[in-house]
Scaffold this active site. Structure first.
Site, PDB file in Angstrom:
ATOM      1  N   ASP A 179      -0.749  23.918  23.592  1.00 18.04           N
ATOM      2  CA  ASP A 179      -1.289  22.565  24.368  1.00 18.04           C
ATOM      3  C   ASP A 179      -0.045  21.681  25.623  1.00 18.04           C
ATOM      4  O   ASP A 179      -0.058  20.482  26.287  1.00 18.04           O
ATOM      5  CB  ASP A 179      -1.089  21.614  24.027  1.00 18.04           C
ATOM      6  CG  ASP A 179      -0.151  21.043  23.052  1.00 18.04           C
ATOM      7  OD1 ASP A 179       0.721  21.390  22.725  1.00 18.04           O
ATOM      8  OD2 ASP A 179      -0.548  20.557  21.908  1.00 18.04           O
ATOM      9  N   GLU A 210      -2.623  29.671  19.348  1.00 16.65           N
ATOM     10  CA  GLU A 210      -2.800  28.514  18.940  1.00 16.65           C
ATOM     11  C   GLU A 210      -4.480  27.872  19.433  1.00 16.65           C
ATOM     12  O   GLU A 210      -3.955  26.326  20.373  1.00 16.65           O
ATOM     13  CB  GLU A 210      -1.498  27.369  18.897  1.00 16.65           C
ATOM     14  CG  GLU A 210      -1.606  26.291  17.546  1.00 16.65           C
ATOM     15  CD  GLU A 210      -0.029  25.200  18.316  1.00 16.65           C
ATOM     16  OE1 GLU A 210      -0.400  24.572  18.965  1.00 16.65           O
ATOM     17  OE2 GLU A 210       0.039  25.876  17.014  1.00 16.65           O
ATOM     18  N   GLU A 242      -1.446  16.700  25.975  1.00 17.55           N
ATOM     19  CA  GLU A 242      -2.166  18.109  25.430  1.00 17.55           C
ATOM     20  C   GLU A 242      -3.303  17.916  24.790  1.00 17.55           C
ATOM     21  O   GLU A 242      -3.403  19.283  24.543  1.00 17.55           O
ATOM     22  CB  GLU A 242      -0.514  18.056  23.843  1.00 17.55           C
ATOM     23  CG  GLU A 242       1.004  17.818  24.170  1.00 17.55           C
ATOM     24  CD  GLU A 242       1.304  16.912  24.843  1.00 17.55           C
ATOM     25  OE1 GLU A 242       0.748  15.670  24.664  1.00 17.55           O
ATOM     26  OE2 GLU A 242       2.348  16.714  24.855  1.00 17.55           O
ATOM     27  N   HIS A 264       8.810  12.420  19.676  1.00 17.22           N
ATOM     28  CA  HIS A 264       9.381  12.664  21.333  1.00 17.22           C
ATOM     29  C   HIS A 264       8.144  12.546  21.824  1.00 17.22           C
ATOM     30  O   HIS A 264       7.401  12.802  23.280  1.00 17.22           O
ATOM     31  CB  HIS A 264       9.363  14.355  21.589  1.00 17.22           C
ATOM     32  CG  HIS A 264       8.743  15.445  21.263  1.00 17.22           C
ATOM     33  ND1 HIS A 264       7.595  14.862  21.710  1.00 17.22           N
ATOM     34  CD2 HIS A 264       8.358  16.277  20.453  1.00 17.22           C
ATOM     35  CE1 HIS A 264       6.522  16.437  21.341  1.00 17.22           C
ATOM     36  NE2 HIS A 264       7.411  17.200  20.214  1.00 17.22           N
ATOM     37  N   ARG A 318       4.887  11.607  24.117  1.00 11.90           N
ATOM     38  CA  ARG A 318       4.817  10.386  25.097  1.00 11.90           C
ATOM     39  C   ARG A 318       3.892   9.305  25.174  1.00 11.90           C
ATOM     40  O   ARG A 318       4.240   8.601  25.151  1.00 11.90           O
ATOM     41  CB  ARG A 318       3.809  11.228  26.524  1.00 11.90           C
ATOM     42  CG  ARG A 318       4.749  12.351  27.804  1.00 11.90           C
ATOM     43  CD  ARG A 318       3.671  12.730  28.162  1.00 11.90           C
ATOM     44  NE  ARG A 318       4.880  12.949  29.349  1.00 11.90           N
ATOM     45  CZ  ARG A 318       5.394  14.397  29.755  1.00 11.90           C
ATOM     46  NH1 ARG A 318       5.666  14.954  28.645  1.00 11.90           N
ATOM     47  NH2 ARG A 318       6.964  14.748  30.533  1.00 11.90           N
ATOM     48  N   HIS A 350      15.735  14.243  20.575  1.00 10.50           N
ATOM     49  CA  HIS A 350      15.223  14.765  21.904  1.00 10.50           C
ATOM     50  C   HIS A 350      15.588  14.944  22.590  1.00 10.50           C
ATOM     51  O   HIS A 350      16.107  13.721  23.324  1.00 10.50           O
ATOM     52  CB  HIS A 350      13.460  14.993  21.310  1.00 10.50           C
ATOM     53  CG  HIS A 350      12.695  15.338  22.347  1.00 10.50           C
ATOM     54  ND1 HIS A 350      13.283  15.908  23.919  1.00 10.50           N
ATOM     55  CD2 HIS A 350      12.070  16.974  22.078  1.00 10.50           C
ATOM     56  CE1 HIS A 350      11.839  16.674  24.446  1.00 10.50           C
ATOM     57  NE2 HIS A 350      11.636  16.913  23.423  1.00 10.50           N
TER      58      HIS A 350
END
Ligand code: UD1
Ligand code: UDP
Length: 374
Positions: free
Chosen positions: A97, A119, A133, A215, A217, A248
């Protein structure tokens, strides 16, 4: 004529999850297989390439500091054109994604190659969560010719979107292939001068370790602030534990996390770990707090309870199994559930079941066999 494959990825999790497929295709000489990395991530991608000994045939080297979705998407599509024109692949494989997977899917479609989505079919059905995503994965599902779904639940999502059943294969998740290979290598290799040695020397393994990553967004800003405040509170209430947080490299994560937690005594902030050190540390941890997709899939194989700092997940299987709990970014909820896991042995044992709904570690070979039979 051999069938020609081009496997494209760009971020840390895609590299981990595509590594078993690269290995399986390279071992099968009936195929000609090429690897292209966009390098949407740089250091975090290179850590994985080194561990799995993958030398890409093409490296687009696209990462820019604090990059944005617009230019990254455009750069990937533009820079893939000459690669696709040179290789002329029959099949292009993209994963999951990310911006790399969707932009590469678009470019591959323009080239006339068949697009294979590894996936495939995970859904929250809310295009804002995770952002971008969920939208990316739905879009790649529209582009793809063949869909490799990790579970029957993800297959059902695709069927509901009118994807033809003959173009879907339930494979399990290649992350389990990667994990099993990784554990085997970690257990049979002496890592002199490695991060594992460094962790062994720095951490006190007589104390419970709570492992943290984050991490997403949509958690940047307020969500991350809440998570960090919760960690401070957990650390204050439990001076006998160690909170270990490999941070990250995204500046929207690294900056605030170091500002907020840099001075806490039993919160240990470290750089992202290479995959072997990370799975080694997962095994040694008591529990995990994360918003990562991949870690939600790996942890049940290691029997580690996971508190997920998200309100919704495209991976509901482990939630249903009871090894994962969604706690969102509500500070009080994160503190409450972590304290429960630390103090309530019965609840801890109920969550640390050694069972994994995401596969048996043979996903990559199933994909190879499917493509071979076409
Ligand atoms: C990306 C993916 C996300 C995935 C995550 C895994 C998209 C939109 N986002 O998010 O789906 O879950 O990777 O980690 O595709 N950086 C470095 N070195 C690195 C990696 C990142 O310095 O090795 C910094 C750079 O400043 C870079 C920034 O992080 O510009 C953001 O990277 P990016 O890939 O755009 O976003 P992630 O938050 O990593
Ligand atoms: N991981 C790693 N080092 C770290 C943190 C995570 O190797 O310091 C691995 C982890 O085992 C998992 C993957 O990275 O396989 C998850 O990547 P990330 O959380 O960045 O992305 P997501 O899975 O959320 O897309």
């Amino acid at each position: 004529m051999k069938k020609k494959n081009l496997i494209i990825f760009g971020t840390r999790p895609e590299a981990i999850k595509m590594a078993p497929l690269v290995k399986a295709f390279k071992e099968d000489t009936t195929f000609e297989t090429y690897v292209c990395v966009t390098a949407q991530h740089r250091e975090m991608l290179d850590q994985v390439l080194e561990f799995y000994e993958i030398t890409p045939d093409f490296d687009l080297d696209l990462m820019k500091p604090n990059q944005n979705l617009y230019s990254l998407t455009a750069d990937i599509i533009t820079h893939l054109k000459p690669v696709l024109e040179e290789v002329k692949p029959d099949y292009v494989y993209v994963h999951g994604d990310t911006t790399t997977s969707t932009a590469s899917g678009i470019a591959a479609f323009y080239s006339g190659a068949k697009v294979c989505h590894v996936e495939a079919g995970l859904r929250t059905h809310n295009r804002q969560y995770p952002f971008p995503e969920e939208f990316n994965r739905q879009l790649t599902g529209k582009i793809a010719d063949y869909h490799f779904a990790p579970t029957t639940l993800s297959k059902d999502n695709l069927l509901r979107e009118n994807v033809s059943e003959k173009n879907i294969l339930v494979t399990g998740n290649t992350v389990i292939d990667a994990l099993l290979f990784g554990i085997e290598k970690v257990n049979t290799t002496t890592f002199e001068d490695s991060e594992i040695k460094m962790l062994n020397e720095t951490l006190d393994f007589s104390k419970k370790i709570v492992l943290v990553t984050g991490h997403r967004r949509e958690n940047h800003g307020e969500g991350l602030l809440n998570i960090c405040t919760a960690l401070k509170e957990i650390s204050a209430k439990n001076p006998d534990i160690q909170i270990v947080y490999p941070v990250h490299l995204n500046p929207n994560v690294k900056g605030p996390v170091h500002d907020l937690l840099g001075d806490e005594k039993n919160i240990i902030l470290i750089a992202p770990l290479a995959y072997p050190a990370f799975i080694w540390l997962m095994e040694k941890s008591h529990s995990i707090i994360t918003d990562s997709g991949g870690i939600q899939e790996e942890a049940p194989s290691l029997g580690k309870p996971v508190l997920v700092t998200r309100t919704t997940t495209e991976r509901p299987e482990a939630v249903a199994e009871g090894t994962v709990i969604l706690v969102g970014t509500n500070k009080d909820k994160i503190v409450e559930y972590t304290n429960q896991l630390l103090s309530n042995e019965q609840q801890y044992n109920a969550m640390s079941k050694l069972h994994n709904p995401y596969g048996d570690g043979k996903a990559a070979q199933k994909i190879v066999d499917y493509i071979k039979a076409l």
